[in-house]
Each structure stands twice: as structure tokens, then as C-alpha cells.
Write an enzyme that holds these catalytic residues in place. Structure first.
Site, PDB file in Angstrom:
ATOM      1  N   PHE A  46     -36.302  53.584 -38.937  1.00  0.00           N
ATOM      2  CA  PHE A  46     -35.304  52.717 -39.568  1.00  0.00           C
ATOM      3  C   PHE A  46     -33.906  53.035 -39.048  1.00  0.00           C
ATOM      4  O   PHE A  46     -33.095  52.136 -38.848  1.00  0.00           O
ATOM      5  CB  PHE A  46     -35.349  52.865 -41.091  1.00  0.00           C
ATOM      6  CG  PHE A  46     -36.285  51.901 -41.777  1.00  0.00           C
ATOM      7  CD1 PHE A  46     -37.346  51.325 -41.094  1.00  0.00           C
ATOM      8  CD2 PHE A  46     -36.116  51.566 -43.110  1.00  0.00           C
ATOM      9  CE1 PHE A  46     -38.208  50.437 -41.716  1.00  0.00           C
ATOM     10  CE2 PHE A  46     -36.970  50.676 -43.752  1.00  0.00           C
ATOM     11  CZ  PHE A  46     -38.023  50.107 -43.056  1.00  0.00           C
ATOM     12  N   ASN A  47     -33.600  54.313 -38.856  1.00  0.00           N
ATOM     13  CA  ASN A  47     -32.309  54.682 -38.263  1.00  0.00           C
ATOM     14  C   ASN A  47     -32.170  54.062 -36.885  1.00  0.00           C
ATOM     15  O   ASN A  47     -31.134  53.475 -36.550  1.00  0.00           O
ATOM     16  CB  ASN A  47     -32.178  56.200 -38.134  1.00  0.00           C
ATOM     17  CG  ASN A  47     -32.102  56.925 -39.452  1.00  0.00           C
ATOM     18  OD1 ASN A  47     -32.508  58.079 -39.539  1.00  0.00           O
ATOM     19  ND2 ASN A  47     -31.579  56.290 -40.487  1.00  0.00           N
ATOM     20  N   ARG A  71     -39.012  61.926 -44.906  1.00  0.00           N
ATOM     21  CA  ARG A  71     -38.185  62.276 -43.746  1.00  0.00           C
ATOM     22  C   ARG A  71     -37.398  63.557 -43.970  1.00  0.00           C
ATOM     23  O   ARG A  71     -37.158  64.318 -43.033  1.00  0.00           O
ATOM     24  CB  ARG A  71     -37.251  61.115 -43.399  1.00  0.00           C
ATOM     25  CG  ARG A  71     -36.279  60.679 -44.503  1.00  0.00           C
ATOM     26  CD  ARG A  71     -35.620  59.363 -44.103  1.00  0.00           C
ATOM     27  NE  ARG A  71     -34.588  58.870 -45.018  1.00  0.00           N
ATOM     28  CZ  ARG A  71     -34.826  58.112 -46.078  1.00  0.00           C
ATOM     29  NH1 ARG A  71     -36.078  57.776 -46.391  1.00  0.00           N
ATOM     30  NH2 ARG A  71     -33.821  57.679 -46.822  1.00  0.00           N
ATOM     31  N   GLU A 110     -31.421  59.864 -51.139  1.00  0.00           N
ATOM     32  CA  GLU A 110     -30.405  58.911 -50.713  1.00  0.00           C
ATOM     33  C   GLU A 110     -30.070  57.968 -51.872  1.00  0.00           C
ATOM     34  O   GLU A 110     -30.831  57.872 -52.859  1.00  0.00           O
ATOM     35  CB  GLU A 110     -30.952  58.095 -49.529  1.00  0.00           C
ATOM     36  CG  GLU A 110     -29.996  57.090 -48.913  1.00  0.00           C
ATOM     37  CD  GLU A 110     -28.747  57.728 -48.338  1.00  0.00           C
ATOM     38  OE1 GLU A 110     -27.952  58.223 -49.158  1.00  0.00           O
ATOM     39  OE2 GLU A 110     -28.573  57.734 -47.113  1.00  0.00           O
ATOM     40  N   HIS A 144     -31.398  64.614 -42.573  1.00  0.00           N
ATOM     41  CA  HIS A 144     -32.712  64.519 -41.928  1.00  0.00           C
ATOM     42  C   HIS A 144     -32.597  64.009 -40.492  1.00  0.00           C
ATOM     43  O   HIS A 144     -31.596  63.399 -40.091  1.00  0.00           O
ATOM     44  CB  HIS A 144     -33.621  63.588 -42.723  1.00  0.00           C
ATOM     45  CG  HIS A 144     -33.109  62.180 -42.803  1.00  0.00           C
ATOM     46  ND1 HIS A 144     -33.256  61.267 -41.782  1.00  0.00           N
ATOM     47  CD2 HIS A 144     -32.425  61.534 -43.781  1.00  0.00           C
ATOM     48  CE1 HIS A 144     -32.704  60.122 -42.110  1.00  0.00           C
ATOM     49  NE2 HIS A 144     -32.177  60.262 -43.332  1.00  0.00           N
ATOM     50  N   GLY A 145     -33.639  64.214 -39.714  1.00  0.00           N
ATOM     51  CA  GLY A 145     -33.683  63.713 -38.343  1.00  0.00           C
ATOM     52  C   GLY A 145     -33.826  62.203 -38.288  1.00  0.00           C
ATOM     53  O   GLY A 145     -34.117  61.535 -39.297  1.00  0.00           O
ATOM     54  N   GLU A 146     -33.641  61.668 -37.108  1.00  0.00           N
ATOM     55  CA  GLU A 146     -33.706  60.215 -36.909  1.00  0.00           C
ATOM     56  C   GLU A 146     -35.079  59.667 -37.286  1.00  0.00           C
ATOM     57  O   GLU A 146     -36.117  60.227 -36.928  1.00  0.00           O
ATOM     58  CB  GLU A 146     -33.421  59.878 -35.447  1.00  0.00           C
ATOM     59  CG  GLU A 146     -33.460  58.385 -35.145  1.00  0.00           C
ATOM     60  CD  GLU A 146     -33.433  58.089 -33.653  1.00  0.00           C
ATOM     61  OE1 GLU A 146     -32.406  57.601 -33.174  1.00  0.00           O
ATOM     62  OE2 GLU A 146     -34.461  58.369 -32.972  1.00  0.00           O
TER      63      GLU A 146
END
Length: 221
Positions: A15-16, A59, A87, A10-12
Site C-alpha cells: 500500500f505504501n 506490518r 495507525e 514499519h517497513g514499506e
């Protein structure tokens, strides 16, 4: 029988960006994360996907939609949600700064670590997952066996849904992608943090699988 899997991280998310463990928690994509999805869609635009899937976390769903927005090859217009490709669940460590988690993990290992990737490089994905479970005071976090049981079920589901030669897109997550690489005997790949929007390409056979690309965010197909 070989199914061609394109598994994209997934894209940013916010939290990332803040370097926090995310797991089953959800944070929206940043503007950069949206672009990660669109860029992946541009690179994959010429591939007709016979099936498009994402984990059921927002996300991943949104990233899949951005990928499909740029697809020009008569692929499905909406991803099908498969919770099996979530995840790892980090339990009590969800939302915690990654450096704090790595320091905490050091209390349960024979070496000190400052980053999650260093822990993975030294001990591998399975032992890292098991250590997170061991360190979780509430026993919420998934261990390696729990995580792989559901992901294996996800692969079995894909095999049941598709046939020889099908192209399948799956939008999933960094730790899950690294864990899959290690289960396919590629610890050398699992040691690398997966970039947002990057893909792992797998030839999925009836009883095995082979990785042909990993952490690829540049190839135009």
C-alpha cells in the site's frame, strides 16, 4: 524517571508503494520493507531493549521481528502487541489513493491540496485527523480526540511497565508518529512524512516527554 523510547515506523508495504491510505487495513511488507526492518535492526543492534512492542497490525509486528533479528544485545526475541500504537483509522478512505484523499479533503477546507503532507503542513495533524473524520460519509474514521485517547493510554501503559533508564522499542506507523510529535509541540517535525524504518527517539518522563531524534534512518547506536 526517564524511559528511553525508540519508536520506529514499519517497513514499506505494498500500500505504501502504491500510495494508498492504509490505516487499520493491512498489506504485507515489500522486499524493500523487509530490508527497512533489517536495516533498523542493524542500527539498533547494540542497544539492549528492556521491552519491545509493536502495534497489533501485521506490518508493525513483522518489522519488529526483523529489527530483533539483528539485535545483538540480549533483547526480547518477540514483540509484545499493543493496539494503542496502531495507525489512525481512516475509515472510508482506507485503501484509497492518497492524491484522491487529499483532493477530497480540499472540499472541507479553505484551500486546495494535492498531497496529504501539504494538508498537514497547513493545518496540523489534529485538524487533518478531524477533517478526515468529517469527510468520512460513514463516520468510521478516528478524529484527533479518539486517536490521542488511545495513544495516551499506550504511553501510560509503557510508564507502568517500565522504570527509570529502561530502553523501549515500539514499532508503529507514520501518521501516529507525526501525531505524537505534534502533541509534544513539534509541529515543525510533524510536517515531515516519516520514512519507512526511520525512528523517533523520545525521553519519556512521568508527566512530559522530549524528542531528541526524528525521522532518523542513519544513526548507528
Amino acid at each position: 524517571m526517564a524511559i528511553n523510547l525508540y519508536i520506529v515506523r514499519h517497513g514499506e508495504t505494498y500500500f505504501n508503494f502504491l500510495h494508498r491510505f492504509q490505516g487499520w487495513s493491512d498489506a504485507p511488507l515489500t522486499s524493500k520493507g523487509i530490508q527497512h526492518g533489517l536495516d533498523a535492526g542493524s542500527r539498533l543492534a547494540n542497544i539492549h531493549f528492556d521491552g519491545v512492542y509493536s502495534s497489533d497490525l501485521t506490518r508493525a509486528i513483522h518489522t519488529a521481528r526483523y529489527i530483533l533479528k539483528n539485535n545483538t544485545s540480549n533483547s526480547p526475541v518477540e514483540p509484545h502487541e499493543l493496539p494503542d500504537f496502531r495507525e489512525q483509522f481512516f475509515g472510508s478512505f482506507e485503501g484509497i489513493d492518497s492524491e484522491i484523499v487529499a483532493t477530497t479533503m480540499s472540499a472541507y477546507t479553505t484551500k486546495n491540496f494535492t498531497t496529504y503532507s501539504d494538508l498537514v503542513t497547513e493545518y496540523g495533524m489534529a485538524e487533518t485527523m478531524n477533517t478526515i473524520r468529517l469527510a468520512d460519509p460513514f463516520d468510521f474514521a478516528e478524529n484527533d480526540e479518539q486517536w490521542w485517547t488511545r495513544v495516551s493510554h499506550g504511553f501510560a501503559d509503557i510508564r507502568d511497565r517500565h522504570q527509570d533508564g529502561d530502553n523501549v522499542l515500539i514499532v508503529s506507523h507514520g501518521t501516529t508518529i507525526r501525531g505524537i510529535a505534534e502533541k509534544l509541540n513539534r509541529h515543525d517535525l510533524a510536517s515531515d512524512a516519516v520514512k519507512n524504518g526511520a525512528l523517533m527517539q523520545i525521553e519519556l518522563l512521568p508527566n512530559s516527554a522530549n524528542i531528541s531524534r526524528f525521522n532518523d534512518d542513519s544513526t548507528v547506536f
